[in-house]
Design an enzyme around this catalytic site. Structure first.
Site, PDB file in Angstrom:
ATOM      1  N   LYS A  52       0.842  -1.200   0.000  1.00  0.00           N
ATOM      2  CA  LYS A  52       0.000   0.000   0.000  1.00  0.00           C
ATOM      3  C   LYS A  52       0.876   1.249   0.000  1.00  0.00           C
ATOM      4  CE  LYS A  52      -3.779  -2.545   2.051  1.00  0.00           C
ATOM      5  NZ  LYS A  52      -4.478  -3.005   3.239  1.00  0.00           N
ATOM      6  N   GLN A  96      -4.746  -1.449   9.410  1.00  0.00           N
ATOM      7  CA  GLN A  96      -4.583  -2.789   8.844  1.00  0.00           C
ATOM      8  C   GLN A  96      -5.134  -3.839   9.817  1.00  0.00           C
ATOM      9  OE1 GLN A  96      -3.315  -3.485   5.669  1.00  0.00           O
ATOM     10  NE2 GLN A  96      -4.085  -5.521   6.164  1.00  0.00           N
ATOM     11  N   ASP A 119     -10.969   2.532   3.618  1.00  0.00           N
ATOM     12  CA  ASP A 119     -11.356   1.141   3.337  1.00  0.00           C
ATOM     13  C   ASP A 119     -12.851   0.990   3.070  1.00  0.00           C
ATOM     14  OD1 ASP A 119      -9.262  -0.670   3.192  1.00  0.00           O
ATOM     15  OD2 ASP A 119      -8.976  -0.683   5.366  1.00  0.00           O
TER      16      ASP A 119
END
Ligand code: NDP
Length: 282
Positions: A52, A96, A119
């Site tokens: 990422k 995460q 997200d």
């Protein structure tokens, strides 16, 4: 049978994002910013976070990386999120998963302001998806829709079957397919006679988490097959679809690796860049 090349499609979306990110910088005098928060040292998370951050560099998004120790308290993590919610140079926040068991994941995700929820996991964004309101869409399902559209086939009117009903893949993917006017069936571990559903699918999405679960005999001739699975076995990555048998039936199929995976990271960047513009323009 044609392979849906997730890497190539992802590269073309990233090219557009490079332009969008540069436009933002020119207009607002700073780069789009994404905070990436990782807790502990889960080896798979290390790889995802590294990818990422590299993708941010490629597109021209500034990444702010936080590597917190395994024993960080829930309160400390919530305080960090509060600070990132308030930071003017942060447009997207990503925590995460999974988090260590002493931290309540739901509480952490709920604390991220929905406008910075890169997200698309926040209940406000999930609700927006359900109601058809403008919202940040979860990355993997959004990437799946792009991959299906890349075939040039219409989604409207097709029978779409999604195997898996998780909050991050199966359910939102079904909602997005519905929004594209597919007739959608969601299957799960309690579905009786699963193959009778999958065999009717013009579009079949496998998000099960079991290596090579979907086999050729479960697939309709000419189906578009999207394999979301990422199952590691003895250092090798396997999908949820048995590529050898299913590719003989499918008209289009995503490979693993190189299908859904690259699109997920790209959609994260897209969400961040679009959030940055939305925050400034609204
Ligand atoms: P979950 O484990 O959260 O969900 C799996 C789903 O599959 C559940 O809904 C479960 O049903 C269903 N399922 C399990 N066994 C069966 C069965 N025998 N028959 C029918 N359905 C079954 O997984 P995720 O949704 O998070 O992920 C799915 C896969 O996608 C994993 O391999 C994961 O690694 C991968 N993934 C890949 C990403 C990418 O970027 N490529 C991103 C995210 C995930 P029930 O609800 O009844 O338990």
């Amino acid at each position: 049978m044609k392979i849906i090349d997730g890497k190539a499609i992802s590269a073309s979306v990233r090219k557009t994002l490079i332009g969008r990110a540069a436009d933002f910088e020119k207009k607002y005098g700073r780069k789009v910013g994404l905070s990436v928060v990782k807790v502990g040292a889960n080896p798979a998370s290390e790889v995802y976070v590294r990818n990422k951050i590299l993708a941010c560099e490629e597109v021209g998004v500034k990444s702010f990386s936080y590597n917190l120790p395994e024993e960080v308290s829930e309160r400390e993590l919530l305080e960090l999120i509060d600070a990132l919610n308030d930071a003017d140079d942060v447009d997207g926040i990503l925590v995460q998963l999974p988090l260590p068991s002493h931290i309540n994941e739901k509480k952490i995700l709920a604390r991220i302001t929905p406008e910075k929820d890169a997200d698309g996991f926040h209940a406000v964004n999930a609700g927006g998806l359900m109601l058809g309101l403008p919202c940040t869409k979860p990355c993997t399902p959004a990437g799946i829709i792009e991959l299906i559209k890349s075939t040039g086939e219409t989604i409207a009117g097709k029978n779409a079957v999604v195997v898996g009903r998780s909050n991050i893949v199966g359910k939102p993917c079904a909602m997005l397919l519905l929004a594209e006017n597919a007739t959608v069936t969601i299957c799960h571990s309690k579905t009786s006679d699963l193959a009778s559903f999958t065999r009717r699918a013009d579009i079949l999405v496998a998000a099960v988490g079991i290596k090579q679960f979907v086999t050729g005999d479960m697939v309709k001739d000419g189906a578009i097959v999207i394999d979301v699975g990422m199952n590691r076995n003895e250092g090798k990555l396997y999908g949820d679809v048995d590529f050898a048998s299913v590719s003989k039936k499918a008209s289009y199929i995503t490979p693993v690796p190189g299908g859904v995976g690259p699109m997920t990271v790209t959609m994260l960047l897209k969400n961040t860049v679009e959030s940055a513009f939305r925050c400034k323009e609204n």
